[in-house]
Design a protein around this motif. Sequence first.
Motif, PDB file in Angstrom:
ATOM      1  N   PHE A   1      14.078  -4.713  -5.804  1.00 32.23           N
ATOM      2  CA  PHE A   1      13.549  -3.968  -5.344  1.00 32.23           C
ATOM      3  C   PHE A   1      13.554  -3.975  -3.632  1.00 32.23           C
ATOM      4  O   PHE A   1      12.979  -5.207  -3.134  1.00 32.23           O
ATOM      5  CB  PHE A   1      11.681  -3.983  -4.993  1.00 32.23           C
ATOM      6  N   TYR A   2      14.872  -3.527  -3.494  1.00 36.88           N
ATOM      7  CA  TYR A   2      15.004  -3.022  -1.874  1.00 36.88           C
ATOM      8  C   TYR A   2      14.609  -2.764  -1.398  1.00 36.88           C
ATOM      9  O   TYR A   2      14.436  -3.561  -0.132  1.00 36.88           O
ATOM     10  CB  TYR A   2      16.424  -2.035  -2.097  1.00 36.88           C
ATOM     11  N   TYR A   3      13.376  -2.376  -1.496  1.00 42.53           N
ATOM     12  CA  TYR A   3      12.520  -1.597  -0.299  1.00 42.53           C
ATOM     13  C   TYR A   3      11.694  -2.889   0.253  1.00 42.53           C
ATOM     14  O   TYR A   3      10.343  -3.116   1.086  1.00 42.53           O
ATOM     15  CB  TYR A   3      11.515  -0.777  -0.347  1.00 42.53           C
ATOM     16  N   VAL A   4      11.295  -3.855  -0.729  1.00 35.01           N
ATOM     17  CA  VAL A   4       9.932  -4.921  -1.126  1.00 35.01           C
ATOM     18  C   VAL A   4      10.739  -5.974  -0.201  1.00 35.01           C
ATOM     19  O   VAL A   4      12.020  -6.753  -0.506  1.00 35.01           O
ATOM     20  CB  VAL A   4       9.553  -5.299  -2.011  1.00 35.01           C
ATOM     21  N   PRO A   5      10.343  -6.483   1.317  1.00 32.73           N
ATOM     22  CA  PRO A   5      10.522  -7.707   1.482  1.00 32.73           C
ATOM     23  C   PRO A   5      10.461  -8.907   0.726  1.00 32.73           C
ATOM     24  O   PRO A   5       9.450  -8.702  -0.677  1.00 32.73           O
ATOM     25  CB  PRO A   5       8.915  -7.407   2.885  1.00 32.73           C
ATOM     26  N   PRO A   6      11.172  -9.632   1.021  1.00 33.69           N
ATOM     27  CA  PRO A   6      11.604 -10.863  -0.221  1.00 33.69           C
ATOM     28  C   PRO A   6      10.219 -12.329   0.081  1.00 33.69           C
ATOM     29  O   PRO A   6       9.595 -11.822   0.975  1.00 33.69           O
ATOM     30  CB  PRO A   6      12.651 -11.845   0.416  1.00 33.69           C
ATOM     31  N   PHE A   7       9.833 -12.770  -1.130  1.00 34.86           N
ATOM     32  CA  PHE A   7       8.420 -13.146  -1.225  1.00 34.86           C
ATOM     33  C   PHE A   7       8.106 -14.255  -0.132  1.00 34.86           C
ATOM     34  O   PHE A   7       7.202 -13.659   0.728  1.00 34.86           O
ATOM     35  CB  PHE A   7       8.844 -14.003  -2.524  1.00 34.86           C
ATOM     36  N   ASN A   8       9.229 -14.608   0.292  1.00 35.78           N
ATOM     37  CA  ASN A   8       8.932 -15.942   1.322  1.00 35.78           C
ATOM     38  C   ASN A   8       8.754 -15.082   2.995  1.00 35.78           C
ATOM     39  O   ASN A   8       9.408 -15.794   3.903  1.00 35.78           O
ATOM     40  CB  ASN A   8      10.147 -16.984   1.799  1.00 35.78           C
ATOM     41  N   GLU A   9       9.319 -13.689   3.248  1.00 37.34           N
ATOM     42  CA  GLU A   9       9.552 -13.231   4.590  1.00 37.34           C
ATOM     43  C   GLU A   9       7.904 -12.087   4.186  1.00 37.34           C
ATOM     44  O   GLU A   9       7.438 -11.315   4.970  1.00 37.34           O
ATOM     45  CB  GLU A   9      10.092 -12.178   4.932  1.00 37.34           C
ATOM     46  N   MET A  10       7.507 -12.487   3.181  1.00 34.10           N
ATOM     47  CA  MET A  10       5.864 -11.124   2.877  1.00 34.10           C
ATOM     48  C   MET A  10       4.563 -11.856   3.483  1.00 34.10           C
ATOM     49  O   MET A  10       4.384 -12.766   4.311  1.00 34.10           O
ATOM     50  CB  MET A  10       5.435 -11.660   1.858  1.00 34.10           C
ATOM     51  N   ASP A  11       3.953 -11.181   4.581  1.00 34.90           N
ATOM     52  CA  ASP A  11       2.483 -11.641   5.557  1.00 34.90           C
ATOM     53  C   ASP A  11       1.237 -12.162   4.634  1.00 34.90           C
ATOM     54  O   ASP A  11       1.734 -11.552   3.536  1.00 34.90           O
ATOM     55  CB  ASP A  11       2.557 -10.783   6.662  1.00 34.90           C
ATOM     56  N   TYR A  12       0.679 -12.874   4.605  1.00 37.23           N
ATOM     57  CA  TYR A  12      -0.561 -13.464   3.998  1.00 37.23           C
ATOM     58  C   TYR A  12      -1.927 -11.680   3.635  1.00 37.23           C
ATOM     59  O   TYR A  12      -1.479 -12.161   2.544  1.00 37.23           O
ATOM     60  CB  TYR A  12      -1.092 -14.324   4.692  1.00 37.23           C
ATOM     61  N   ASP A  13      -1.214 -11.269   4.183  1.00 38.89           N
ATOM     62  CA  ASP A  13      -2.784 -10.028   4.367  1.00 38.89           C
ATOM     63  C   ASP A  13      -1.677  -9.042   2.798  1.00 38.89           C
ATOM     64  O   ASP A  13      -2.393  -8.774   2.265  1.00 38.89           O
ATOM     65  CB  ASP A  13      -2.767  -8.660   5.351  1.00 38.89           C
ATOM     66  N   THR A  14      -0.635  -9.363   2.989  1.00 36.60           N
ATOM     67  CA  THR A  14      -0.149  -8.055   1.816  1.00 36.60           C
ATOM     68  C   THR A  14       0.144  -9.295   0.791  1.00 36.60           C
ATOM     69  O   THR A  14      -0.174  -8.511   0.037  1.00 36.60           O
ATOM     70  CB  THR A  14       1.669  -7.987   2.068  1.00 36.60           C
ATOM     71  N   ILE A  15       0.465 -10.353   0.351  1.00 39.02           N
ATOM     72  CA  ILE A  15       0.419 -11.434  -1.026  1.00 39.02           C
ATOM     73  C   ILE A  15      -1.409 -11.066  -1.425  1.00 39.02           C
ATOM     74  O   ILE A  15      -1.409 -11.007  -2.535  1.00 39.02           O
ATOM     75  CB  ILE A  15       0.401 -12.276  -0.304  1.00 39.02           C
ATOM     76  N   VAL A  16      -2.396 -11.690  -0.168  1.00 40.65           N
ATOM     77  CA  VAL A  16      -4.084 -11.079  -0.696  1.00 40.65           C
ATOM     78  C   VAL A  16      -3.753  -9.945  -1.430  1.00 40.65           C
ATOM     79  O   VAL A  16      -4.828  -9.958  -2.264  1.00 40.65           O
ATOM     80  CB  VAL A  16      -4.501 -11.553   0.850  1.00 40.65           C
ATOM     81  N   THR A  17      -3.505  -8.695  -0.573  1.00 36.08           N
ATOM     82  CA  THR A  17      -4.452  -7.628  -0.660  1.00 36.08           C
ATOM     83  C   THR A  17      -2.937  -7.497  -2.403  1.00 36.08           C
ATOM     84  O   THR A  17      -4.472  -7.160  -3.128  1.00 36.08           O
ATOM     85  CB  THR A  17      -3.819  -6.950   0.244  1.00 36.08           C
ATOM     86  N   THR A  18      -2.323  -7.384  -2.575  1.00 31.94           N
ATOM     87  CA  THR A  18      -1.555  -7.279  -3.810  1.00 31.94           C
ATOM     88  C   THR A  18      -1.945  -7.581  -4.746  1.00 31.94           C
ATOM     89  O   THR A  18      -2.322  -7.193  -6.136  1.00 31.94           O
ATOM     90  CB  THR A  18       0.292  -7.482  -3.454  1.00 31.94           C
ATOM     91  N   VAL A  19      -1.847  -9.610  -4.884  1.00 37.71           N
ATOM     92  CA  VAL A  19      -2.962 -10.327  -5.775  1.00 37.71           C
ATOM     93  C   VAL A  19      -4.091  -9.933  -6.612  1.00 37.71           C
ATOM     94  O   VAL A  19      -4.124  -9.685  -7.197  1.00 37.71           O
ATOM     95  CB  VAL A  19      -2.512 -11.720  -5.077  1.00 37.71           C
ATOM     96  N   CYS A  20      -4.725  -9.258  -5.294  1.00 34.69           N
ATOM     97  CA  CYS A  20      -6.131  -8.561  -5.849  1.00 34.69           C
ATOM     98  C   CYS A  20      -6.325  -7.506  -6.625  1.00 34.69           C
ATOM     99  O   CYS A  20      -6.443  -7.528  -7.281  1.00 34.69           O
ATOM    100  CB  CYS A  20      -6.888  -8.550  -4.640  1.00 34.69           C
ATOM    101  N   GLN A  21      -5.283  -6.705  -6.207  1.00 34.96           N
ATOM    102  CA  GLN A  21      -5.121  -5.238  -7.262  1.00 34.96           C
ATOM    103  C   GLN A  21      -4.391  -5.844  -7.988  1.00 34.96           C
ATOM    104  O   GLN A  21      -5.465  -5.487  -9.183  1.00 34.96           O
ATOM    105  CB  GLN A  21      -3.900  -4.747  -5.901  1.00 34.96           C
ATOM    106  N   PHE A  22      -3.341  -6.698  -8.618  1.00 34.64           N
ATOM    107  CA  PHE A  22      -2.922  -7.519  -9.261  1.00 34.64           C
ATOM    108  C   PHE A  22      -4.607  -7.826 -10.333  1.00 34.64           C
ATOM    109  O   PHE A  22      -4.158  -8.261 -11.693  1.00 34.64           O
ATOM    110  CB  PHE A  22      -2.296  -7.941  -9.507  1.00 34.64           C
ATOM    111  N   ILE A  23      -4.768  -9.040  -9.589  1.00 34.79           N
ATOM    112  CA  ILE A  23      -6.107  -9.378 -10.280  1.00 34.79           C
ATOM    113  C   ILE A  23      -6.709  -8.494 -11.438  1.00 34.79           C
ATOM    114  O   ILE A  23      -7.764  -8.526 -12.665  1.00 34.79           O
ATOM    115  CB  ILE A  23      -7.128 -10.260  -9.659  1.00 34.79           C
TER     116      ILE A  23
END
Lengths: 494, 166
Positions: free
Chosen positions: B116-138
Amino acid sequence: MMDLKFENRDVKLSKSIKKNRELFKDLLGIGVSFDVDYRTINVLDTDVDVYFVTGLNDKSHVNMVLKELLELNEVEHFNRSKRKVHEIVENRIVNYQVEEMDVAYDAVTNILSGLIVIVVDGCTKAFAVDVRSYPDRSPSEPDTEKVVRGSRDGYTENIIINTGLTRRRVRDDNLRYELIRIGERSRTDVVIAYIKDVADPGLVQTVRGNIKDINVDGLAMSEKSLEEFIVEQKFNPFPLVRYTERPDVASAHLFEGHVLIMVDTSPSVIITPTTYFHHVQHAEEFRQSPTVGTFVRWIRFLGIMFSIFLLPMWLLFVMQPELLPKELAFIGPNEEGNIPIFIQIILADIGVEFMRVAAIHTPTAVSTAMGLIAAVLIGEIAIQVGLFGPEIILYVALSAMGTYSTPSYELSVANKITRILLVIATAFFGVKGLVIGFTVYILLLVRTISLNTPYFWPVIPFNARALYHILFRLAVPLHKTRPSIVHPQDDKRR
Amino acid sequence: MAEKERQEESQTSVFLKSLFCGAVGGFIWGSVSSIAYFFSFSNVSHASFTLRSFFSGSWTEGLSGELISLVIVTILGIIPALVYYLFFKKFNGITPGILYGIGLWVVIFIVFNPMFYYVPPFNEMDYDTIVTTVCQFILYGVFVGYTISYEHHERRIVPKNSQKEA
């Protein structure tokens, strides 16, 4: 001598009326308690004792029973040798509810329940005659479940009236009322009500088993005490059973296949099993046209969501205005005030809570003054002094109104606790706090199980039809099947 | 005979229900993802994966992009449900669902991230994004997992030693 109240429940009545008299005097404290007494009359040259508790029975009725018995003496052509005196007496009791018993404990329970117990000399059996008349009010509309139109009767504190009110709406021969006595000392009557060929026998058995296992002195807070025995609440603030004081709501649930529990001395009837979404519906929605009912329900849902999420969301946007899309950039206080916003929210929310708690036990005469003080102090002065910003008042008031629009009082308080926790989480951890808080809130609801029923059904586990029924209030002819959550034996409504 | 037929029938109905619930799950949590994106809780929404990585143009942004992508996500939501139905339906409770959601997130956000070209690589994602998306997937995982296992166990809660906790 016979101080064996709980240990010796099998003591039989004796043949001699004198011994029985001693026994009852001792068990009931006759002569010590002023309201328990007996009266000896002479019928056909035999002593007959009548035991009673004043205040629980109908005087004229008791007198009539006594009069009829005494009239036996004046019947001349009586052939005494053919029948025994106690048989004659039994036949002469003018009441349709007469029960025979030979265990002293049963007789004592009956006397204390307000029945009169008749003991005849030379007979080991006693007759309990139902002449009860409890201090009582007539059915009136319950305060918490008012409707604009429709029936205005509500349950009362008398279980007999309550079962009667329900049976008037459910004339089904399969309606069952199982009576169980709970409490070593209170001996409270508890009735399990269900429709035999609809309700899930497993559920009935679970409820019955849980109730029978209760070992307690007394159910002073009746239905609430009972609830705490049959469901495991632990630290869960959410109401795990639904209460109703309306016979029409109760019978609607009977038809769906729910099991009701009624407890004597309380007008609140327990509906089991219950899910979260049972607490967001209200009788009023079913008294309006389906469209209006749906509209009312959606407004209510909005109110409930406001009551939980509005304050934490707003707090987040105040803390991080860069999160707001430019269309909504106007949100947020113009002036921050002198205290951190998050403290202001908590303080204002506690202020509203003060009012609610106070309103419960403030006499009506004083409550007008209280409302005035609260409105002026919190609304006006607090802003002028610089304690609160005006926007705080707006949002706290909005979410308080959301709380009040929750039909279930218990749920609204539980949601309030959730809201405060979410506000605190947001204040400390920002977006992460709010998002994780929301997720945990949902997961805890999903995890909750009340009487083997998933609490967050029909969202998780998902059930399309049931969810449709919750989102839209459908016309009654469209209710073709019973909800699967109660595991009805008979799916179809006919 | 009749018993067996009925069992087979109920199994197919569980199968279809599982797929359906996957789609609904995609729709519900897709909408939540759009809202979270709207409020910048997260830098990515489902449209970043389905549209913005492959197409460019103003229609992939804003409301139109989210709506089109929502349709796609609703359909795509069936796939994880199918996988869960095939391999994990025997599990009980919500823990498998939570783990499944986290697993899905790892697969999509880390393993397939380069796609996915438009999605930033994992190590460049900020914590808010990670937490929010993980919660959605959970939540999606629990939605799908708990529903499928509940349907699979004939809509009964399998009694555990600890019945519930809050």
